[in-house]
Design a protein around this motif. Structure first.
Motif, PDB file in Angstrom:
ATOM      1  N   THR A  14      59.084 -30.989 -10.049  1.00  0.00           N
ATOM      2  CA  THR A  14      59.863 -29.760  -9.925  1.00  0.00           C
ATOM      3  C   THR A  14      60.445 -29.637  -8.523  1.00  0.00           C
ATOM      4  OG1 THR A  14      58.548 -28.626 -11.598  1.00  0.00           O
ATOM      5  CG2 THR A  14      59.738 -27.235 -10.038  1.00  0.00           C
ATOM      6  N   LYS A  15      61.721 -29.226  -8.444  1.00  0.00           N
ATOM      7  CA  LYS A  15      62.409 -29.128  -7.165  1.00  0.00           C
ATOM      8  C   LYS A  15      62.605 -27.669  -6.751  1.00  0.00           C
ATOM      9  CE  LYS A  15      64.956 -33.482  -7.585  1.00  0.00           C
ATOM     10  NZ  LYS A  15      66.294 -34.127  -7.556  1.00  0.00           N
ATOM     11  N   GLY A  16      62.743 -27.487  -5.468  1.00  0.00           N
ATOM     12  CA  GLY A  16      62.995 -26.155  -4.931  1.00  0.00           C
ATOM     13  C   GLY A  16      63.730 -26.258  -3.620  1.00  0.00           C
ATOM     14  N   GLU A  17      63.906 -25.128  -2.975  1.00  0.00           N
ATOM     15  CA  GLU A  17      64.586 -25.109  -1.691  1.00  0.00           C
ATOM     16  C   GLU A  17      63.887 -24.152  -0.742  1.00  0.00           C
ATOM     17  OE1 GLU A  17      68.537 -23.845  -2.632  1.00  0.00           O
ATOM     18  OE2 GLU A  17      68.001 -21.719  -2.743  1.00  0.00           O
ATOM     19  N   ILE A  18      64.072 -24.408   0.531  1.00  0.00           N
ATOM     20  CA  ILE A  18      63.504 -23.544   1.565  1.00  0.00           C
ATOM     21  C   ILE A  18      64.553 -22.515   1.954  1.00  0.00           C
ATOM     22  CG2 ILE A  18      62.521 -23.464   3.883  1.00  0.00           C
ATOM     23  CD1 ILE A  18      61.692 -26.373   3.531  1.00  0.00           C
ATOM     24  N   GLY A  19      64.149 -21.248   1.967  1.00  0.00           N
ATOM     25  CA  GLY A  19      65.076 -20.186   2.326  1.00  0.00           C
ATOM     26  C   GLY A  19      64.383 -19.097   3.115  1.00  0.00           C
ATOM     27  N   MET A  20      65.123 -18.080   3.452  1.00  0.00           N
ATOM     28  CA  MET A  20      64.593 -16.957   4.224  1.00  0.00           C
ATOM     29  C   MET A  20      64.678 -15.683   3.395  1.00  0.00           C
ATOM     30  SD  MET A  20      63.663 -18.159   7.202  1.00  0.00           S
ATOM     31  CE  MET A  20      63.487 -16.624   8.145  1.00  0.00           C
ATOM     32  N   GLU A  21      63.633 -14.886   3.471  1.00  0.00           N
ATOM     33  CA  GLU A  21      63.635 -13.527   2.932  1.00  0.00           C
ATOM     34  C   GLU A  21      63.263 -12.602   4.081  1.00  0.00           C
ATOM     35  OE1 GLU A  21      61.315 -12.843  -0.526  1.00  0.00           O
ATOM     36  OE2 GLU A  21      62.313 -14.395  -1.718  1.00  0.00           O
ATOM     37  N   GLY A  22      64.279 -12.017   4.679  1.00  0.00           N
ATOM     38  CA  GLY A  22      64.044 -11.239   5.896  1.00  0.00           C
ATOM     39  C   GLY A  22      63.638 -12.159   7.017  1.00  0.00           C
ATOM     40  N   GLU A  62      60.814 -13.943   6.862  1.00  0.00           N
ATOM     41  CA  GLU A  62      59.837 -14.880   6.321  1.00  0.00           C
ATOM     42  C   GLU A  62      60.512 -16.076   5.658  1.00  0.00           C
ATOM     43  OE1 GLU A  62      56.801 -13.272   3.864  1.00  0.00           O
ATOM     44  OE2 GLU A  62      56.581 -11.440   5.038  1.00  0.00           O
ATOM     45  N   VAL A  63      59.901 -17.251   5.891  1.00  0.00           N
ATOM     46  CA  VAL A  63      60.343 -18.471   5.213  1.00  0.00           C
ATOM     47  C   VAL A  63      59.728 -18.492   3.817  1.00  0.00           C
ATOM     48  CG1 VAL A  63      60.311 -20.989   5.236  1.00  0.00           C
ATOM     49  CG2 VAL A  63      60.525 -19.720   7.389  1.00  0.00           C
ATOM     50  N   LYS A  64      60.547 -18.717   2.810  1.00  0.00           N
ATOM     51  CA  LYS A  64      60.080 -18.723   1.434  1.00  0.00           C
ATOM     52  C   LYS A  64      60.556 -19.989   0.725  1.00  0.00           C
ATOM     53  CE  LYS A  64      58.166 -14.563   1.195  1.00  0.00           C
ATOM     54  NZ  LYS A  64      56.741 -14.332   0.803  1.00  0.00           N
ATOM     55  N   LEU A  65      59.749 -20.422  -0.252  1.00  0.00           N
ATOM     56  CA  LEU A  65      60.145 -21.522  -1.120  1.00  0.00           C
ATOM     57  C   LEU A  65      60.592 -20.961  -2.462  1.00  0.00           C
ATOM     58  CD1 LEU A  65      57.306 -24.147  -0.522  1.00  0.00           C
ATOM     59  CD2 LEU A  65      59.513 -23.958   0.615  1.00  0.00           C
ATOM     60  N   LYS A  66      61.707 -21.440  -2.945  1.00  0.00           N
ATOM     61  CA  LYS A  66      62.220 -21.030  -4.242  1.00  0.00           C
ATOM     62  C   LYS A  66      62.345 -22.272  -5.117  1.00  0.00           C
ATOM     63  CE  LYS A  66      65.986 -18.479  -6.488  1.00  0.00           C
ATOM     64  NZ  LYS A  66      67.276 -17.769  -6.272  1.00  0.00           N
ATOM     65  N   PHE A  67      61.676 -22.242  -6.268  1.00  0.00           N
ATOM     66  CA  PHE A  67      61.669 -23.398  -7.151  1.00  0.00           C
ATOM     67  C   PHE A  67      62.600 -23.179  -8.343  1.00  0.00           C
ATOM     68  CE2 PHE A  67      57.725 -23.810  -4.825  1.00  0.00           C
ATOM     69  CZ  PHE A  67      57.623 -25.168  -4.614  1.00  0.00           C
ATOM     70  N   PHE A  68      63.031 -24.306  -8.917  1.00  0.00           N
ATOM     71  CA  PHE A  68      63.930 -24.267 -10.063  1.00  0.00           C
ATOM     72  C   PHE A  68      63.361 -25.156 -11.176  1.00  0.00           C
ATOM     73  CE2 PHE A  68      66.343 -23.864  -6.108  1.00  0.00           C
ATOM     74  CZ  PHE A  68      66.913 -22.614  -6.281  1.00  0.00           C
ATOM     75  N   PRO A  69      62.355 -24.638 -11.893  1.00  0.00           N
ATOM     76  CA  PRO A  69      61.719 -25.441 -12.952  1.00  0.00           C
ATOM     77  C   PRO A  69      62.706 -25.837 -14.038  1.00  0.00           C
ATOM     78  CG  PRO A  69      60.416 -23.482 -12.426  1.00  0.00           C
ATOM     79  CD  PRO A  69      61.753 -23.311 -11.752  1.00  0.00           C
ATOM     80  N   GLU A  70      62.543 -27.048 -14.541  1.00  0.00           N
ATOM     81  CA  GLU A  70      63.370 -27.548 -15.635  1.00  0.00           C
ATOM     82  C   GLU A  70      62.500 -27.771 -16.866  1.00  0.00           C
ATOM     83  OE1 GLU A  70      65.425 -31.000 -14.344  1.00  0.00           O
ATOM     84  OE2 GLU A  70      66.500 -29.975 -12.728  1.00  0.00           O
TER      85      GLU A  70
END
Length: 281
Positions: free
Chosen positions: A213-221, A223-231
């Motif tokens: 499963t792949k995801g990306e590193i991003g910011m929420e305010g 905080e660093v957050k990981l967001k995944f994109f399940p297939e």
């Protein structure tokens, strides 16, 4: 009445893994049949990578205790898998069991779908390593329905019981095995498919090395957050399993077609070095 199978990968009699596994099993219900297997008591030999087991109607050629273990798994309604962390990973019997999954991959319907929880114990704070992820991987390899997992700190036999919260958590997990609609509380920055907190980064994507499963590193305010994109066709999905089986069967046919060539490529290396073996007693 349900049949609950505890698979314990620890040589310790009444060690922390066994105690928490039994506590979880007992919590599933007073009328359930509780059975236990100690992996260290079984003769589970290394996979030979012969691919003879790939057809659905062909069992593994190795004559050991795997067939006994698989039969008990087939009969079970739920599984409690427990192991201690050794050198930052699970007891080696877990890996030996994992390596033999190839012989059941094409028969995953027979052994899959079992509700499962995993229990990890470790002795030094911060030294649980990848043990919990490895136990969860075992559940995914054999197509069990992973309900919950947890790691518990405790070095000496029964020391996990010194903290009442550990027993309470194990009992909660046991009750969850047959609880309709139970949802494990997600943890931050873990793979949403196989719950692994071991991740890789290829310069663009975060990738779970277990299920892909792949995801990306991003910011929420701030905080660093990981967001995944399940297939839907992740590695342990029905489609993902079929893709792996197709690949293996193609490789088997390629080997048969090129067997003579491969022997020629091997020949220059046949007599290099001396193999060392212990003296016969």
């Amino acid at each position: 009445m349900k049949r609950v199978l505890g698979i314990v990968a620890s040589p310790r009699n009444l060690g922390n893994s066994e105690i928490l596994a039994k506590a979880a099993m007992e919590a599933t219900g007073a009328d359930n049949q509780l059975e236990l297997i100690r992996l260290t008591d079984l003769d589970i030999r290394p996979c030979k990578a012969c691919y003879a087991c790939l057809p659905k109607d062909k069992p593994c050629r190795i004559e050991d205790d795997l067939s006994f273990l698989l039969e008990k798994i087939w009969l079970a309604d739920a599984i409690v898998l427990a192991a201690p962390a050794y050198s930052l990973g699970p007891n080696s019997r877990i890996k030996a069991f994992q390596d033999r999954f190839l012989s059941v991959e094409n028969k995953h319907e027979q052994y899959g779908g079992k509700a499962c929880i995993t229990i990890t114990t470790y002795g030094v704070s911060g030294w649980s390593g990848y043990t919990e992820a490895a136990l969860n991987l075992t559940a995914k390899l054999f197509n069990w329905r992973l309900v919950d997992s947890e790691s518990f700190l405790g070095a000496n036999p029964a020391s996990v019981l010194e903290d009442p919260a550990n027993l309470k958590r194990a009992q909660q997990m046991g009750k969850a095995l047959f609880a309709p609609g139970y949802q494990r509380t997600p943890r931050a920055n873990e793979c949403p498919v196989c719950w692994s907190d071991i991740l890789r980064y290829d310069g663009k994507n975060v990738i779970c090395p277990f299920c892909g499963t792949k995801g990306e590193i991003g910011m929420e305010g701030d905080e660093v957050k990981l967001k995944f994109f399940p297939e839907e066709d992740y590695r342990w999905s029905k489609a993902g399993i079929q893709q792996h089986l197709d690949f293996l069967n193609d490789k088997k046919q390629e080997f048969l077609a090129k067997r003579s060539l491969y022997k020629e490529l091997q020949n220059p290396y046949r007599k290099i070095g001396n193999w060392l073996t212990p003296e016969q007693k």
